[in-house]
Design a protein around this motif. Sequence first.
Motif, PDB file in Angstrom:
ATOM      1  N   CYS A 127       0.916  -1.165  -0.066  1.00  0.00           N
ATOM      2  CA  CYS A 127       0.014  -0.101   0.021  1.00  0.00           C
ATOM      3  C   CYS A 127       0.698   1.324  -0.048  1.00  0.00           C
ATOM      4  N   CYS A 133      -1.525   1.627   7.410  1.00  0.00           N
ATOM      5  CA  CYS A 133      -2.123   0.901   6.755  1.00  0.00           C
ATOM      6  C   CYS A 133      -1.510  -0.463   6.980  1.00  0.00           C
ATOM      7  N   GLU A 135      -0.537  -2.558   4.485  1.00  0.00           N
ATOM      8  CA  GLU A 135      -0.927  -3.727   3.647  1.00  0.00           C
ATOM      9  C   GLU A 135       0.290  -4.072   2.916  1.00  0.00           C
ATOM     10  N   CYS A 149      -5.795  -0.463  -2.563  1.00  0.00           N
ATOM     11  CA  CYS A 149      -5.720  -1.446  -1.351  1.00  0.00           C
ATOM     12  C   CYS A 149      -7.202  -1.861  -0.897  1.00  0.00           C
ATOM     13  N   GLN A 151      -7.825  -2.543   2.123  1.00  0.00           N
ATOM     14  CA  GLN A 151      -8.013  -1.935   3.269  1.00  0.00           C
ATOM     15  C   GLN A 151      -8.420  -0.586   3.440  1.00  0.00           C
ATOM     16  N   CYS A 152      -7.689   0.298   2.606  1.00  0.00           N
ATOM     17  CA  CYS A 152      -7.854   1.736   2.860  1.00  0.00           C
ATOM     18  C   CYS A 152      -7.986   2.352   1.465  1.00  0.00           C
TER      19      CYS A 152
HETATM   20 ZN    ZN Z   1      -4.082   0.315   2.442  1.00  0.00          ZN
END
Ligand code: ZN
Length: 250
Positions: A127, A133, A135, A149, A151-152
């Motif tokens: 990421c 984050c 990742e 990403c 996640q974010c």
């Molecule tokens: Zn991320």
Amino acid sequence: MSLWPRKLLQELRDCHKAVVLTGAGVSAESGVSTFRGAGGLWEKVDPMKMATPEAFSGNPKAVWEWYEARRRQVAEAAPNRAHEVIAWMEGYFPGFTLVTQNVDRLHQKAGSRWPLELHGSLWMVRCTGNPSCGEWEDRHELVNLPPQCPQCGALLRPGVVWFGEGLPQQTWDEAEEAARACDVFFVIGTSALVYPAAALPEDPLSRGKPVIEINTEETPLSGRVTLSLRSKAGEALESLRELLLGNKPG
Ligand code: ZN
Ligand code: BJW
């Protein structure tokens, strides 16, 4: 007449700690493009347009398309004799460290257990958003380019080391430590132009230890090493394995 001098073969038989540093030439016989030279990846593409953080922030889609094409090429590639002999060396020498600049993971496919990947891996993505984050994962399938990403939502980038970026610190420390402790150092299929990897043979050279280069072309190291073989990596390494196993007279 063997490629491998008798005296050096004896030193290899007595060697306790060997280090192998590899570059893109080791994967050439698997059909993976090298970076420089005829047919190299950078004959058509300017590296500064692809392998830098600035290139990525300027045009992430174009950079990702180049990486995705390379991921597809590598996914279809199988390890060759050079990778196989290097994996065999891990069991032959009492101490052994493989340091690779390659991002294709073909050493692992051939059975090398702990290659130190100085320049990361084509298969890792990470990421670019907020560092919290975190990742960072092994991802083979990408849905859209440039990928986001999960996640974010920030952009993901290839998990490789670009020009101007630091190498993974612990991996680099382990590579330097192995170079400092080795009895024999092999440099195989690298143009020896990209630092700091190209500096790793300096310590064994300064200690007078054998440094053996295998490359189809001359490099800046060729005139300084103990033995520089103009040969394909697979051929030179297969003949070395046979000699060390005693199948052929030295
Ligand atoms: Zn991320
Ligand atoms: C065969 C064969 C067969 C064919 N059998 N052989 C000191 C001095 C000068 C510059 C620097 C310096 N320290 C740092 C720098 C800057 C820079 C650098 O080195 N620049 C030079 C080009 C001048 N280095 C960096 O930026 C590094 N970071 C760093 O140092 O951080 C600290 C720092 C930051 C900022 C300022 C200063 C310091 C990072 C380097 C990252 C390299 N990344 C790449 C891309 C990876 C991602 C990707 O894959 O896209 O890594 S560049 C590319 O080159 C890739 C490779 O791993 C690397 C080396 O290439 P390699 O493996 O040698 O391949 P080729 O193609 O060059 O050669 C193949 C060879 O095989 C040839 O010789 C053929 O003859 C041979 N061959 N077939 C045997 N069958």
